[in-house]
Structure formats: C-alpha cells, structure tokens
Design a protein around this motif. Structure first.
Motif, PDB file in Angstrom:
ATOM      1  N   VAL A   1     -30.921  10.461  41.108  1.00  0.00           N
ATOM      2  CA  VAL A   1     -32.107  11.264  40.804  1.00  0.00           C
ATOM      3  C   VAL A   1     -32.295  11.359  39.288  1.00  0.00           C
ATOM      4  O   VAL A   1     -31.370  11.736  38.564  1.00  0.00           O
TER       5      VAL A   1
ATOM      6  N   ALA B   1     -31.378  17.809  41.241  1.00  0.00           N
ATOM      7  CA  ALA B   1     -31.187  17.106  39.970  1.00  0.00           C
ATOM      8  C   ALA B   1     -29.764  16.585  39.799  1.00  0.00           C
ATOM      9  O   ALA B   1     -29.526  15.642  39.034  1.00  0.00           O
TER      10      ALA B   1
ATOM     11  N   THR C   1     -34.668  12.904  36.057  1.00  0.00           N
ATOM     12  CA  THR C   1     -35.558  14.023  35.741  1.00  0.00           C
ATOM     13  C   THR C   1     -36.349  13.719  34.482  1.00  0.00           C
ATOM     14  O   THR C   1     -35.774  13.402  33.437  1.00  0.00           O
TER      15      THR C   1
ATOM     16  N   GLN D   1     -38.957  14.966  39.191  1.00  0.00           N
ATOM     17  CA  GLN D   1     -37.758  14.174  39.494  1.00  0.00           C
ATOM     18  C   GLN D   1     -38.147  12.994  40.383  1.00  0.00           C
ATOM     19  O   GLN D   1     -39.116  13.073  41.141  1.00  0.00           O
TER      20      GLN D   1
END
Length: 286
Positions: free
Chosen positions: A178, A173, A180, A186
């Motif tokens: 990336v 994360a 979430t 994710q």
C-alpha cells in the motif's frame, strides 16, 4: 310564551349566522352560472387536503378558513388591502424560513429558535434601502457563519463514523504494497499496465467497483457492463479519482483508498454516509 320562544329562536339564528357566515348560495339561471358552480365543486376535492396539509389549517377551523376565502374572493379591488394581505402571506413564509434555519442551526433541539425579528429586520432594511451591505455580501457573511455551525453539528452526529474510517486508513497504510500519496489517498497496484500515462487533457476509459470499509458495494461499472469515461480536462469526479488516474498507465488495475477529504466529505449521499472512506478497484482500459 310561544312568541318569546320564537323570538329567542330568531336571536339564536341571527347570532349563529353572524358567527359562521359560511353559506354562499349559488344562483343558477343559465349554463354559465352552472359551469361556474361545477368548477367550484370540482375544485373542492383538491382544496380540502391542500388546506389541511399544505396550509396547515386544522379542520376544526374550516369555517374560519371559509370566511377568509369568501372575503378574499368577494372584496373590492383595494390596492392597500391587497398589499397588506400579501404581506401576511410573505410573513408566514418568513416564519417558515426562520423555523427551517432553527432546525439547521440547532438540529433536533426544538426548544431553541433563531430570532425571527432579526430575519424580519434584515428583510425590511433591504426593502427600504437601509441595509448596511449588499445582498451578495450579506449572503457571503451568512454562509461564513453557518458553515462552521453545520460542520460542528455534522461532526457531533457522525463522530463514530469519522473515527472508524480514519482508523481503517491508518491500519491500511501499514499493509504490504500500500502506497500513500501526500493528499492521503492510498493505492495498491494489482496490475501495472505498460500503456501511456494520462495527461491533463486525456480521456480515460475504465471499469471500476466502489465499496465502503464494511464491504458494501455502492457502485460498479462492471455490473452495468458499461465502461466509464473520465475527461481529465473536465473530470467531474471526486478529487481522489483525478489524482490516481493521472498516475495509472493504460492497462493498469489498482485498489484505491480515498479518504473523505478527497471524496464526498461531510455530504450524505444516501448509500455513502458522511466522512466515508471510499475503496475503488479501478481498471484503466485505454
């Protein structure tokens, strides 16, 4: 002396015959007699391993098995006796059911057993119409009590696996690019398409590769050279897939990281162990 010895021999023969009583002689007078006997000989080949491995009768007790077989095959049709004998058969199945439940509840601890009398009491109460709840209600209560036991056993067995996958997601994360989602899923955009965004009724055609956190590939439509279709009206895929596909415009290619809660959870599917994070490269074609 000879007479005495002969008498002793006769007594021994009588005792032996009464103890074993496992010899039944065929009387072969015509073709029907013969074909019946041939069928018996042919059946013996399959019966012996069935006796030993399915019925779990030790070969040491084969004569006792044969005695029971003779009695069952030659006894008169007595409904009372038949009911009793069939009850014994069901009782053995109930014992096996209790043994299986013991394995489920206590895992590998063979010293602990669930009380078979409680299982019997429930069955008998149900048969006699004396149960305090309906069968459906009883099964609901059974599942309600069993599921936390299964969960605790699974967590104890797969604790290291669960932690490793949770740690992976926590570190992932933090990586650049990336994103979430609230569910914990994710994703990282590799290519952002400019086509239509799917709706709840869209059929999405895509290519994908699925991996575990150690890099093991467990599935790939690329290898099969066969695009995969998901009907979002009836998706039949894991929740993490449904959530992501609804966000991907046609022509997109994303790297998706699905936590176990949105994947297969505590299920052991063989290649995918319980509490596994699933990593997918998903490419929506149209």
């Amino acid at each position: 002396m000879k007479k005495l010895m002969l008498a002793a021999t006769c007594i021994a023969a009588i005792v032996c015959t009464s103890c074993t009583n496992t010899n039944v002689k065929a009387t072969l007078k015509d073709n029907v007699d013969s074909l019946t006997n041939y069928l018996g000989i042919a059946q013996a080949e399959g019966l012996k391993p069935y006796m030993q491995f399915q019925l779990q009768v030790d070969s040491v007790y084969q004569d006792d098995f044969i005695k029971g077989m003779i009695e069952g095959a030659t006894s008169k049709d007595d409904p009372k006796q038949n009911a009793y004998m069939k009850g014994i058969d069901i009782g053995k199945q109930i014992k096996e059911m209790a043994d299986n439940l013991s394995s489920e509840v206590y895992q590998n601890d063979s010293t602990k057993k669930v009380p078979v009398q409680n299982l019997l009491a429930g069955i008998i109460a149900g048969l006699k119409g004396e149960a305090t709840m309906t069968p459906d209600s009883a099964y609901t209560e059974f599942k309600k009590l069993l599921e936390p036991i299964q969960e605790a056993n699974s967590l104890a067995k797969w604790a290291d696996q669960k932690k490793a996958n949770e740690d992976f997601l926590a570190e992932n994360a933090k990586k650049e690019g990336v994103q979430t989602l609230p569910s914990g899923v994710q994703y990282k955009v590799l290519t952002q398409g400019d086509g239509a965004v799917p709706t709840d009724s869209t059929v999405v055609k895509c290519q994908y590769e699925g991996r575990l956190i150690d890099g093991t590939v467990f599935d790939s439509s690329y290898k099969r050279d066969e695009p995969f279709e998901v009907n979002l009206a009836m998706p039949r895929v894991i929740p993490g897939w449904v959530e992501v596909l609804k966000l991907m415009p046609a022509g997109s290619k994303w790297e998706v990281y699905i936590p176990q809660e949105q994947g297969y959870g505590k299920q052991d599917t063989g290649d995918i162990k319980p509490y596994s994070t699933l990593i997918f490269t998903i490419e929506t074609l149209k």
